[in-house]
Scaffold this active site. Sequence first.
Site, short mmCIF file in Angstrom:
data_model
loop_
_atom_site.label_atom_id
_atom_site.label_comp_id
_atom_site.label_asym_id
_atom_site.label_seq_id
_atom_site.Cartn_x
_atom_site.Cartn_y
_atom_site.Cartn_z
N ARG A 146 0.67 -1.46 -0.12
CA ARG A 146 0.64 -0.39 0.13
C ARG A 146 0.69 1.19 -0.41
O ARG A 146 0.42 2.39 -0.61
CB ARG A 146 -0.80 0.01 1.15
CG ARG A 146 -2.04 1.29 1.30
CD ARG A 146 -3.05 0.78 0.64
NE ARG A 146 -2.45 1.48 -1.24
CZ ARG A 146 -3.46 0.99 -1.87
NH1 ARG A 146 -4.18 -0.35 -2.05
NH2 ARG A 146 -3.25 1.60 -3.25
N LYS B 298 2.18 25.08 -5.37
CA LYS B 298 1.03 23.98 -5.15
C LYS B 298 1.29 22.65 -5.05
O LYS B 298 0.26 21.80 -5.38
CB LYS B 298 -0.01 24.86 -6.17
CG LYS B 298 0.17 26.24 -5.87
CD LYS B 298 -1.73 26.79 -6.05
CE LYS B 298 -1.89 28.11 -6.40
NZ LYS B 298 -2.83 28.87 -6.69
N LYS C 3 4.16 39.93 -5.24
CA LYS C 3 2.69 39.20 -5.44
C LYS C 3 2.09 40.94 -5.07
O LYS C 3 2.89 41.06 -4.26
CB LYS C 3 2.69 38.09 -5.04
CG LYS C 3 2.62 36.53 -5.59
CD LYS C 3 1.88 36.05 -4.72
CE LYS C 3 2.54 34.66 -5.32
NZ LYS C 3 1.88 32.91 -5.52
N GLU D 187 4.16 40.12 -10.52
CA GLU D 187 3.08 39.62 -11.02
C GLU D 187 2.09 40.88 -11.57
O GLU D 187 2.50 41.96 -10.47
CB GLU D 187 2.39 39.15 -9.59
CG GLU D 187 1.44 38.35 -10.14
CD GLU D 187 0.35 37.85 -8.77
OE1 GLU D 187 0.14 36.74 -8.27
OE2 GLU D 187 -0.93 38.72 -8.53
N ASP E 144 -1.59 37.23 -14.41
CA ASP E 144 -2.40 36.39 -13.70
C ASP E 144 -3.76 36.49 -14.62
O ASP E 144 -4.20 37.83 -14.32
CB ASP E 144 -2.44 37.73 -12.48
CG ASP E 144 -3.13 36.63 -11.21
OD1 ASP E 144 -2.96 35.03 -11.85
OD2 ASP E 144 -3.76 36.55 -10.09
#
Lengths: 282, 282, 282, 282, 282, 282
Positions: free
Chosen positions: F102, F138, F170, F200, F221
Amino acid sequence: MTKPELPVHVIDEIVKRALDEDLAAGDITTEACVDAATTATARAVARSALVACGGPVLARVYWAIDKEIRVRIDAEEGARVQAATTLWTISGRARSILMGERVALNLVQRMSGTATLARDFVDAVPPGTPTRITDTRKTTPGLRALERYAVRVGGARNHRDNLGSAVLIKDNHIAACGGIREAITRARARAPHTSKIECEVDSLEQLDEALAAGADIVLLDNMDTVTVAEAVRRAKGKALTEASGGVTLARVAELARAGVDVISVGALTHSAPAADIGLDFE
Amino acid sequence: MTKPELPVHVIDEIVKRALDEDLAAGDITTEACVDAATTATARAVARSALVACGGPVLARVYWAIDKEIRVRIDAEEGARVQAATTLWTISGRARSILMGERVALNLVQRMSGTATLARDFVDAVPPGTPTRITDTRKTTPGLRALERYAVRVGGARNHRDNLGSAVLIKDNHIAACGGIREAITRARARAPHTSKIECEVDSLEQLDEALAAGADIVLLDNMDTVTVAEAVRRAKGKALTEASGGVTLARVAELARAGVDVISVGALTHSAPAADIGLDFE
Amino acid sequence: MTKPELPVHVIDEIVKRALDEDLAAGDITTEACVDAATTATARAVARSALVACGGPVLARVYWAIDKEIRVRIDAEEGARVQAATTLWTISGRARSILMGERVALNLVQRMSGTATLARDFVDAVPPGTPTRITDTRKTTPGLRALERYAVRVGGARNHRDNLGSAVLIKDNHIAACGGIREAITRARARAPHTSKIECEVDSLEQLDEALAAGADIVLLDNMDTVTVAEAVRRAKGKALTEASGGVTLARVAELARAGVDVISVGALTHSAPAADIGLDFE
Amino acid sequence: MTKPELPVHVIDEIVKRALDEDLAAGDITTEACVDAATTATARAVARSALVACGGPVLARVYWAIDKEIRVRIDAEEGARVQAATTLWTISGRARSILMGERVALNLVQRMSGTATLARDFVDAVPPGTPTRITDTRKTTPGLRALERYAVRVGGARNHRDNLGSAVLIKDNHIAACGGIREAITRARARAPHTSKIECEVDSLEQLDEALAAGADIVLLDNMDTVTVAEAVRRAKGKALTEASGGVTLARVAELARAGVDVISVGALTHSAPAADIGLDFE
Amino acid sequence: MTKPELPVHVIDEIVKRALDEDLAAGDITTEACVDAATTATARAVARSALVACGGPVLARVYWAIDKEIRVRIDAEEGARVQAATTLWTISGRARSILMGERVALNLVQRMSGTATLARDFVDAVPPGTPTRITDTRKTTPGLRALERYAVRVGGARNHRDNLGSAVLIKDNHIAACGGIREAITRARARAPHTSKIECEVDSLEQLDEALAAGADIVLLDNMDTVTVAEAVRRAKGKALTEASGGVTLARVAELARAGVDVISVGALTHSAPAADIGLDFE
Amino acid sequence: MTKPELPVHVIDEIVKRALDEDLAAGDITTEACVDAATTATARAVARSALVACGGPVLARVYWAIDKEIRVRIDAEEGARVQAATTLWTISGRARSILMGERVALNLVQRMSGTATLARDFVDAVPPGTPTRITDTRKTTPGLRALERYAVRVGGARNHRDNLGSAVLIKDNHIAACGGIREAITRARARAPHTSKIECEVDSLEQLDEALAAGADIVLLDNMDTVTVAEAVRRAKGKALTEASGGVTLARVAELARAGVDVISVGALTHSAPAADIGLDFE
């Protein structure tokens, strides 16, 4: 001489941490530029005179990266070598050799740096004087075991390993206890019977008090050589004497001649410059 | 100036390891000599001039040992202080202060030592020249994050953090690839687009080849100052120039005047002597 | 009496492992049966007479599970209590109390078991005889620090902590060296000067040899009391004497009267039965 | 009989911790007294009758220390042996054998102690009665996997491993729920369907309530044998019965004859005395 | 509904690892661009409809980074919310909020994704049918505890946690044993009595064999609905039935109407898309 | 193509954690049903078309469990295979194969799932357009290194590894700085010179500002394709362009034709469905 021993599981823990720092995200240069199947041989070479130290550690770095890598020990641990001497030879996948290069060098350069400085201090003790050079607990956090090993490889000796392995009563303990006698008495009553009782003294008055209380070792803190000689005289047959506090290479001989048993040198581990070792690909 | 940041969980991991080394078996001297209820205040004092670094780390050492200990920051991170300046003040249980003393000092002495040396190099750059001083990956295994932080506290800058965070093509990569052009081309094709491509060059011929292949940065390895100046002239408008290889304080000014963009100095982290800091009980 | 000290970071590491064993997959009974908002108070109660030990550890178990839990220490570390005495009181979320119950009890039952047995041995030493009871390195793997603390809480003393903290020459070392004299000489030359040299002896002949070689401590291994008394006589003024080897409570008094300095008892840590402590909800 | 299995990565984690405790600072006695090149053979010998357990663990201790050490298994796991039987034979570098001796013995003595006690309980079950002996969660923190393995090696069975692997409703859960029926209903609704629902009962009234609510197992807590027999009668065909609470060897036979399915014995893991095993060098 | 519980020490271990991945080398953008003293408030907002899950985990991420950060839970664990709903509000140092943003979102997006998918499966069970939806062991390595918690938050139930917490006999076990009867018999004899015996069956013939051998649960592997219905009929009163094998949302209703007790869905944890959650600064 | 490289010590750390989750308490089914001496061969088989990824990881899972297990790589990393293709063959003790099944499948199913999705995105780029597909940060907490490797195995490229390896400004950084120009200026002054500066932008106005400030890369973006095309036109020769924000497979071609240099796709790592791989015993 007895060969110093460094437990493998201790090495591996340090190696793992070092690899995590440098290689956790891979080696983007090597992956891009070097084919996976390319093999190579590289020699770790002393760029200046030094005492070789760290071969078993370098070998474990490469064992952690690639089980197929072969490491040959060309210079024995503790050997004094001249510049341009090959210390260790590494052969196998070129990618693996490159991925481990910096981690391996960072470790052996520090270890050889400490071993070299330790040897310099040991060699500064005049022949015939039995004075012992030791390290202190002023080690690099996380690398104490490696550095203490390097000190022994350099021919010096270790002081106590940690706060639990021996008693060393300093001024603040004395202040908290209300006096040297009380501190030594308490320590003898409560500490393991396997540990000697060492007591730091700043003056001959304190020395006498410590000797009267039965200290096994007296730490002569930052004393000039004349005072050290007098302290040695008073302690003879009663306690070991240890000189400490910013001892430079230049002062070793006079302290040894003053008869002190031990000179402990923080600089062995907190300020030894890295030895210059490079990796040459054949 | 922007205040450098050191993540708490990174500090705590290092502190835990350091405490494991020194305090895993307790402190037999302190337990014997100091009553559990005694309280004290101690000041960490610079014994010589230095750049203060490590206050947040010292605070975490004591937080790990005893949540009731209070640590006051008397000298800001990065402050240049004279001998006898109090850097940090610790108050609470005397046993806790003593148990953490060596670990705390071992950490801040190294950090302040690196910050001080970094500041010395930064100050050696002549006013008006924009040359940047950086560290290298020649850090102490296990302490890279602390040392890179100390470098920034000292006013210098960081080079790439690890093998995965930027491309740096060295001679061995070039050899494995069959040439500078091929190495740079491969790296641009495969490495993250966020990374600049830096290429080490040993000669002006290699420099020209690297510039032609589009290197973003050229590492001028062990070149004399005249050659560096010529390299800077050729690279102008095409690539950043970085001088490296045993750069001493004495050479910084002439290299900066030669117009090099970056001087990277391994000694900041591999050979900075520990700063002299002691703990005085009130 | 000086209060034994147990470093918090050592406790937390052990507690984390213990919780990982029991609670990594949650507590399916408690989650199903007990509402999240229910609060409760529970008392850890001695089911039989014992020496209380482990309160700070129980408190850290609950601190790890739920920062809102309150733990009150009702019995001081080292207090001898009768059956039905409340040792510690825990209040807060009922789920948290239940989730930590087994881990907390497993720890304090062992610690109190060892402290109780240590106290029994200490109390068996006849008044006026200065014999010291100590543990050995026969501790439970992973719990050495807790057990050595429990030994001190019980009023006994610790032997050396680990293989690096003191010299203890056993028969196999002697065999490998070619004799007691050689082994002691080598150890004195190479081991830290802060460590006493202890040597195991099986006979009075070996004892004499060890004393002649300057052993600081002689370990009288499995000797009958008459031989111990003779050994004590011969060692007087030269070395500390330590009796070891399956010493039972019943034999403590006669060994102490024979004048031995130290009796080391492996059973304190390898075979102490768990003390009976239960958790009663109010 | 099926051979119990102990995952290697579980052993290695425990071994690493144990070595960290004992060997992190090296072995100053062995390094001083034993030459690095000396080889030896040592036999781990039962000093009294016992059930052998821990051979694979001893082997991993030595594998962690020195890959060249050879360990031969002389007694199968679970073998009942007489005093003076050789259990395992270790050969290789004398230093390595000595450095691992205490850690290895500390582990196998505990494991063999538990296996021996488990076997004693299993053997106390009268032939022909199907009663099963099991452990509990009263294990040594950090060593649960080793101890549960030792229980199986001794021929007994394991109870649930941890708080997440099965439901066991105790008095405090019942109190928090408002009754046995409610507790069992909640547990059946929310816990994994793969877990049986066990419920502790203190009286026959509680037993009836638990059976009516559909408990799969009833834990008969501290009941006398007559009551156990009646409980077994009432539970027949409805639920398994488990007797628990200070069960001694002497009571096993009568409980088994009373027909109880399971007897769970905390003492197997919380109070088994260490088996006496020594290491003899040839 | 009973509130699912997630042990704090389990969260913290996962959080530490996640921070190590992303923040070990600091945040060079935030350190450069954001002043250390700037404070801010940010809201974690659902960008699409979802079941909220992970608030306590997000809170621990920020607790690990900065003890002064405040996290407010705006949406209860398990709440179904529409797009644009604020789930959690974070306030404190702007640097800290930015440094933890990605790690926090990576965790809660996965947890909410799993909780949302679990809720969809639960809602697909027709009202009045008692079928239970469960997860499997097909979880993300390292995140099993978080994912099982998310499954419960979504309203579904957990299957066995790990290989040691329940018996599940699969085809390969059967083959190794020589048949279903033998496998079940062995498991009943040797596994903990607290675990039910589940047996995978591929056909009605195997089902009959498993029922005859006394399986507590039968796993109906990849059967069509007609066969499942027949299996349910045969198992009634003898064993629980569990349907498994690529069950889609669309098939849940018909399987539930066929009367199966449990539907286990690997996709809950191995293929749930991340929920869309963003962090908006005010 | 250059073969992606995944450091062994990184794999081993993840494997250890995964085994701890599943196998810490042993495998009660396998121990009961399968004899210790039984051997077997099992093939990991693709149940549907996929890109093979994870062979070296599967091999390390089995190396961790049982050094005698042999793993044969039947499908190269990155090979596109049809359903029913054997990927890897495992032979040795049947117990070991079952105990690791597993954990091994959980790892390779995720890795192959990500590699397959990455390949789909790469294949969607029209021939002749140089657009690069990359991942983002991510990733699954704890598995970043595996997932980034799988992305490369699938033929895509990596974005920055962590917050310390490149600058990405950002909106929140811009807001905290007071503007794009200021943010870029600060980042250039303080971040490592080896990192490009990515910024960004949400609009063409922001784009112009970022280009004027000297951004190396502009992150477009959530822009529509027409705007992306205009942004590409304006950035040409000044900065790399990266499109991001919910890019689906269907949109890749038009974005590539619009001339964007990079498309970064969070879904590669946060929402790739697990590839279907099973283990068949021969």
